[in-house]
Design an enzyme around this catalytic site. Structure first.
Site, mmCIF file in Angstrom:
data_model
loop_
_atom_site.group_PDB
_atom_site.id
_atom_site.type_symbol
_atom_site.label_atom_id
_atom_site.label_comp_id
_atom_site.label_asym_id
_atom_site.label_seq_id
_atom_site.Cartn_x
_atom_site.Cartn_y
_atom_site.Cartn_z
ATOM 1 N N TYR A 134 0.718 -1.293 0.010
ATOM 2 C CA TYR A 134 -0.153 0.100 -0.072
ATOM 3 C C TYR A 134 0.952 1.398 -0.028
ATOM 4 C CZ TYR A 134 -4.059 -2.914 0.872
ATOM 5 O OH TYR A 134 -5.160 -3.801 0.677
ATOM 6 N N TYR A 194 -11.943 -7.787 6.824
ATOM 7 C CA TYR A 194 -10.687 -7.863 5.928
ATOM 8 C C TYR A 194 -10.508 -9.171 5.560
ATOM 9 C CZ TYR A 194 -6.241 -7.427 3.861
ATOM 10 O OH TYR A 194 -5.287 -7.794 2.910
ATOM 11 N N ASP A 200 -13.152 -17.005 8.461
ATOM 12 C CA ASP A 200 -11.646 -16.449 8.039
ATOM 13 C C ASP A 200 -11.055 -16.266 9.249
ATOM 14 O OD1 ASP A 200 -9.488 -15.445 7.344
ATOM 15 O OD2 ASP A 200 -10.298 -13.539 6.253
ATOM 16 N N LYS A 215 -1.373 -16.866 8.027
ATOM 17 C CA LYS A 215 -0.655 -16.135 9.232
ATOM 18 C C LYS A 215 0.249 -16.841 10.132
ATOM 19 C CE LYS A 215 -2.161 -11.335 8.159
ATOM 20 N NZ LYS A 215 -3.688 -10.997 7.702
HETATM 21 C C1 LIG Z 1 -4.052 -10.938 6.636
HETATM 22 C C2 LIG Z 1 -5.341 -11.692 6.332
HETATM 23 C C3 LIG Z 1 -5.870 -12.039 5.019
HETATM 24 C C4 LIG Z 1 -4.912 -12.082 3.819
HETATM 25 O O1 LIG Z 1 -3.677 -12.884 4.161
HETATM 26 P P1 LIG Z 1 -2.670 -12.772 3.111
HETATM 27 O O2 LIG Z 1 -1.423 -13.705 3.438
HETATM 28 O O3 LIG Z 1 -1.925 -11.446 3.514
HETATM 29 O O4 LIG Z 1 -2.979 -12.849 1.742
HETATM 30 C C5 LIG Z 1 -7.135 -12.612 4.931
HETATM 31 N N1 LIG Z 1 -7.980 -12.794 6.073
HETATM 32 C C6 LIG Z 1 -7.738 -12.183 7.171
HETATM 33 C C7 LIG Z 1 -8.538 -12.087 8.110
HETATM 34 C C8 LIG Z 1 -6.372 -11.399 7.543
HETATM 35 O O5 LIG Z 1 -5.987 -10.952 8.686
#
Ligand SMILES: *Cc1c(COP(=O)(O)O)cnc(C)c1O
Length: 429
Positions: A21, A149, A250, A279
């Site tokens: 970004y 997100y 997610d 992550k």
């Molecule tokens: C960071 C994140 C993503 C995306 O993961 P990347 O490895 O950056 O592609 C998707 N969902 C959530 C909740 C996140 O925190």
């Protein structure tokens, strides 16, 4: 590094390397990190910073961890990569066993992928294929909540918060989905049916078009750092069942203990139909992620015309990433991680609380190993970042949000320094 070497490095970076970004016309400052160990990042000029970010939720055991290093070295000497088409390997199986043992019950199938965003793409593809396989091709919508997100690729982006996800920028090239208001009931507030009424109305009005609801359980991360009531999530699970749509959780940010539960779904005692993790999966060592689903979802997907999930990244189930992930999970489960997260939570609560008295501060909130200070106005990132670095801490705010999610190994002294320095610098700003 000598000052000249550092300057040359920074100059090339400024001229050629695009940061997240970031503008390439007026590149924001970047700090050169040459090594990291435990909770400390080492800058090229020798300064040490206490890491408050875990490199975006991922480095839960800190940096340069001997156990993870050993797992990587061991795997490297055996098999660093092999294609997953028509081939399997022990590292993938070992990790799969561990994931099924700890993930919410009912999730039985594991699809390994390269990054969080890809895991979300795969989840969305699973959901659409699930309905296509049943001849319900009209189910082309996803339902989600504002302030979410889910990543930066196109399908993931289309379910990010419409405002801070900058949907207007991509009008016409991005799919349009359905957005309910973000959960209004805070984590520790009682849930009332009215809090989910808007979402329920969307489910009712678009029942035949919706393939799945996608949501970050309990913690909305990069879309606002908001914590909502577990009862909301429990009720959402009920509504998805009632209206016959899939629920995608997610857990990419929340997975592996960050919120005080191994997975945030556990706060509500629910299991999703599809779940994304990433992550912290590798303890922050490599880009890696996975999408898990129930047998019902996978069987339905595979009973369709395609006969398979139509996805297969080149580096799927990378053995190095799998081996490090297994070691990271073992490391986490071998300790009393619950009391450790509770320790971080109470220390953050105590030492961030004084920020409530500051004029610019709208709210201070803490959940698990996450501490958030929400300001009334967006902070000047470059200025405040330099102050943090000069004071020996690494924190990267965005917009109005100044937050920390330190590696779980951080000790009381460093945690106190991190939190009190943060508050002191906000007080000066
Ligand atoms: C960071 C994140 C993503 C995306 O993961 P990347 O490895 O950056 O592609 C998707 N969902 C959530 C909740 C996140 O925190």
């Amino acid at each position: 590094m000598t000052p000249d070497t550092i300057e040359a490095l920074l100059e090339f970076d400024r001229d050629h390397l695009w940061h997240p970004y970031a503008s390439m016309v007026q590149p924001p400052p970047a700090y050169p990190v040459v090594a990291a160990s435990g909770v400390r990042l080492e800058l090229a000029d020798g300064r040490q910073l206490i890491d408050g970010m875990s490199s975006w939720w991922s480095a839960i055991h800190g940096y340069n961890h001997p156990v993870l290093n050993a797992a990587a070295t061991q795997q490297l000497s055996e098999l660093s990569h092999v294609m997953f088409g028509g081939i399997t390997h022990p590292a993938a199986v070992e990790l799969g066993r561990r994931l099924l043992a700890i993930c919410p019950p009912g999730l039985e199938r594991v699809f390994y992928c390269d990054s969080g965003s890809v895991a979300v793409e795969v989840a969305i593809k699973m959901a659409f294929q699930y309905w296509i396989a049943q001849g319900q091709n009209q189910r082309d919508k996803l339902l989600t909540v504002k302030h979410g997100y889910h990543g930066d690729t196109f399908a993931a982006m289309s379910v990010c918060d419409p405002l801070n996800g900058m949907h207007h920028l991509f009008t016409g090239v991005m799919s349009q989905h359905l957005f309910a208001e973000a959960p209004a009931c805070r984590f520790d507030q009682p849930f009332e049916e009215q809090h989910i009424e808007g979402l329920k109305t969307l489910l009712q009005d678009h029942q035949e078009r919706i393939a799945a609801v996608i949501i970050e359980p309990i913690v909305q991360g990069a879309g606002g750092m908001r914590f909502y009531a577990p009862a909301y999530l429990a009720r959402l699970r009920e509504l998805c069942d009632e209206f016959g749509v899939l629920l995608i959780a997610d857990e990419i940010a929340t997975g592996f203990g960050r919120s005080g539960k191994l997975f945030a779904c556990e706060h509500a005692g629910i299991s999703p139909d599809i779940m994304c993790i990433g992550k912290a999966l590798t303890g922050g060592y490599l880009s890696f992620a996975a999408t898990l689903c129930t047998t019902h979802v996978s069987d339905t997907v595979c009973s369709g015309e395609a006969g398979a999930l139509m996805h297969g990244p080149t580096f799927m189930a990378n053995p190095l990433a799998c081996a490090i992930s297994s070691a990271s999970i073992d490391l986490l489960l071998a300790q009393d991680w619950r009391s450790n997260i509770a320790r971080i939570e109470s220390m953050l609560g105590r030492h961030l609380a004084p920020a409530r008295e500051l004029a610019g501060v709208a709210e201070v909130r803490v959940l698990g190993a996450i501490g958030v200070i929400e300001m009334h106005e967006p902070v000047d990132m470059a200025t405040i970042q330099r102050r943090f670095v000069d004071a020996g801490i690494w924190i990267r705010p965005f917009g109005k949000l100044v937050y920390v999610m330190p590696p779980y190994i951080i000790d009381d002294d460093d945690l106190r320094t991190l939190a009190t320095t943060l508050v002191r610098i906000l007080a000066m700003s």
